[in-house]
Design an enzyme around this catalytic site. Structure first.
Site, short mmCIF file in Angstrom:
data_model
loop_
_atom_site.label_atom_id
_atom_site.label_comp_id
_atom_site.label_asym_id
_atom_site.label_seq_id
_atom_site.Cartn_x
_atom_site.Cartn_y
_atom_site.Cartn_z
N ASN A 73 0.85 -3.38 -8.99
CA ASN A 73 -0.14 -4.26 -8.12
C ASN A 73 -0.70 -3.53 -7.99
O ASN A 73 -0.91 -2.02 -7.61
CB ASN A 73 0.78 -5.33 -7.26
CG ASN A 73 1.40 -4.15 -6.42
OD1 ASN A 73 0.44 -3.40 -5.71
ND2 ASN A 73 2.06 -4.49 -5.42
N ALA A 74 -2.68 -4.03 -7.06
CA ALA A 74 -3.85 -3.53 -6.86
C ALA A 74 -2.96 -2.10 -5.96
O ALA A 74 -3.81 -1.41 -5.28
CB ALA A 74 -4.72 -4.70 -6.39
N ASP A 104 9.10 -10.15 -11.10
CA ASP A 104 10.51 -10.14 -12.75
C ASP A 104 10.22 -11.18 -14.21
O ASP A 104 9.99 -10.31 -15.43
CB ASP A 104 11.43 -9.65 -11.90
CG ASP A 104 11.35 -8.91 -10.86
OD1 ASP A 104 11.22 -8.40 -10.98
OD2 ASP A 104 12.26 -10.02 -9.78
#
Length: 491
Positions: A206-207, A276
């Protein structure tokens, strides 16, 4: 992703094998009501009403693969404890959709996350876990199972939550097995660096994880582009897919510029497990040999549905179809405009150098003739506005008993057509006010009119536009459709 593309993809992914390797967890949810504060401390007292357990971590990825129609093989680690027995029971309950291949390690507890929930809000989460890497015989058995499980798989997914199952030996086994099976390897990891995964096909931080791993900010598009470029220098992975919450995802492949894929804003009820779901959808789509762009669109759609559900959720194909249909309805509603917004849209289109067309009608019962007419009209312009008579206007023109369908229904059906860019209702006997406001470049009417009979034609020609007459499909009209229905009703 439109409905036809989704339905084709759902057929393509059915039965595709995906191997899910990594940290297996049990997610326990304790639900109850809070009506008072404890007299012993300033904490809420939860009156328990129910408790449920489900597979989490790599187990939840496998659950999502099977829920989407794929064939999931789950490779994970459990301890020799009661929670481990619960994990085995949960995996067995998913058979045959999930082929569980679990390795026991008596030296560690099975990872358990217990969430206490009241009124849709989590009050507390309690974790029982061991984060040290698995070693010795258990590690060797885990690597051997990965190699054996990969036969016939299109993708191997590594879910590394830092609980010790995804060691260097397990990573090497996954890459080796993928090379032998012709499969891809995708990594979703909470690690501080992705360098240890080697030449995998895709890593999915993620970022914030990207920022931490590269030492660069990852907020704006430009910052993400710089961070991804740096990541590809630091890591051997062939590509980086950055998930950015409401900002969508960004994809960087070696030798190519970073591309950004915005996402549709959705109401978030519970984000547990949405990553997920995205990983499962991404892997399953690639296992079906679809393009990476298609896989990203499918993953965004699936995770968007997951965040609207409570708990560690899975997503079914019928829910994806419903989401696409709902989005299409919302998109259609957005095409129905007031005169003011029509003027604003036309100004925006003209600034882009687009040619604007206009047509109008009652469109009471939409039929084949209407669809053909509007398709031809759209072929003469870049953007097509359809003026539609209000109910009172239709009644004045056609008499009592008309319209059969009210204005809202007629406008939404028109807006749902790909050939229509904007629908503008009007209440007057003619659309002349709309035509003056829109100032179209092309004014279109059916060929059952003569050019000098088209309302607004002189105006459009005066400002340099043109009038075009579209073909009329013989045998199709609203009046004829109503007559047929009346006859059938009497019969």
């Amino acid at each position: 992703m439109d409905l036809a593309a989704l339905q084709h993809l759902l057929g393509a992914i059915a039965g595709r094998k995906v191997v899910c390797v990594g940290d297996l967890m049990v997610d326990r949810f304790v639900y109850g009501a809070v009506s008072r504060v404890s007299p012993e401390a300033p904490i809420p007292v939860l009156a328990k009403t129910r408790e449920i357990e489900m597979l989490g971590g790599a187990g939840n990825v496998a659950r999502n693969v099977s829920a989407l129609g794929g064939a999931a093989t789950l490779v994970g680690l459990v301890g020799d404890d009661a929670v481990g027995q619960d994990a085995v029971r949960l995996v067995e309950a998913e058979a045959p959709a999930i082929d569980g291949r679990l390795v026991w390690d008596a030296g560690r507890p099975t990872t358990l996350k217990t969430r206490f929930v009241s009124g849709g809000q989590q009050l507390l989460r309690v974790d029982v876990e061991e984060s040290r890497p698995v070693t010795g015989d258990a590690e060797r058995r885990l690597a051997d199972v990965v190699r054996a499980a990969a036969d016939g798989a299109g993708v191997i997914l590594l879910s590394d939550y830092g609980k010790g199952a995804v060691t260097d030996a397990v990573i090497a086994a996954a890459r080796e097995a993928a090379a032998h099976a012709g499969a891809r390897v995708i990594v979703d990891s909470k690690a501080r660096s992705f360098a240890r995964y080697g030449e995998v096909d895709l890593v999915k931080p993620n970022a914030s994880e990207l920022a931490y791993a590269t030492g660069l900010p990852a907020g704006t598009d430009a910052e993400v582009e710089a961070a991804v470029s740096r990541a590809l220098e630091l890591w051997e992975a062939r590509g980086v897919l950055v998930t950015r919450a409401a900002k969508g995802v960004s994809l960087g492949l070696r030798g190519q510029p970073v591309r950004h894929f915005p996402t549709v804003a959705r109401e978030v009820f519970d984000a547990s497990g949405a990553g997920d779901t995205a990983l499962a959808a991404l892997g399953l789509t690639l296992a079906a040999d679809a393009s990476l762009e298609t896989a990203i669109a499918f993953a965004q759609l699936a995770s968007g549905v997951a965040v609207g559900k409570a708990g560690t959720a899975t997503v079914r194909p019928d829910e994806l179809v419903e989401a696409v249909l709902s989005a299409h309805t919302a998109q259609a509603e957005g095409k129905v405009a007031t005169v003011q917004r029509m003027v604003e849209e036309v100004a925006r289109w003209r600034a882009q150098g687009l040619k604007v067309g206009f047509t109008n009608g009652c469109f009471d019962i939409l039929h084949k003739g209407h669809v053909a007419y509007l398709t031809q009209a759209r072929g003469w312009c870049d953007r097509l506005i359809v003026g539609v008579n209000s109910d009172a206007s239709v009644r004045a023109l056609k008499g009592e008993g008309r319209p059969v369908n009210d204005l809202e229904s007629r406008a939404l059906v028109l807006a749902g057509l790909r050939s229509v860019d904007l629908v503008a209702p009007f209440d007057a006997p003619t659309p002349i006010d709309l035509i003056e406001a829109a100032r179209p470049d092309v004014l279109i009417k059916g060929a059952d009119y003569a050019e000098d009979q088209v309302v607004g034609g002189d105006l459009v020609k005066a400002w340099g536009g043109e009038v075009r007459l579209a073909e009329v499909v013989e045998g199709y009209s609203t009046t004829a459709a109503i007559a047929r229905m009346s006859k059938e009703g009497r019969g």
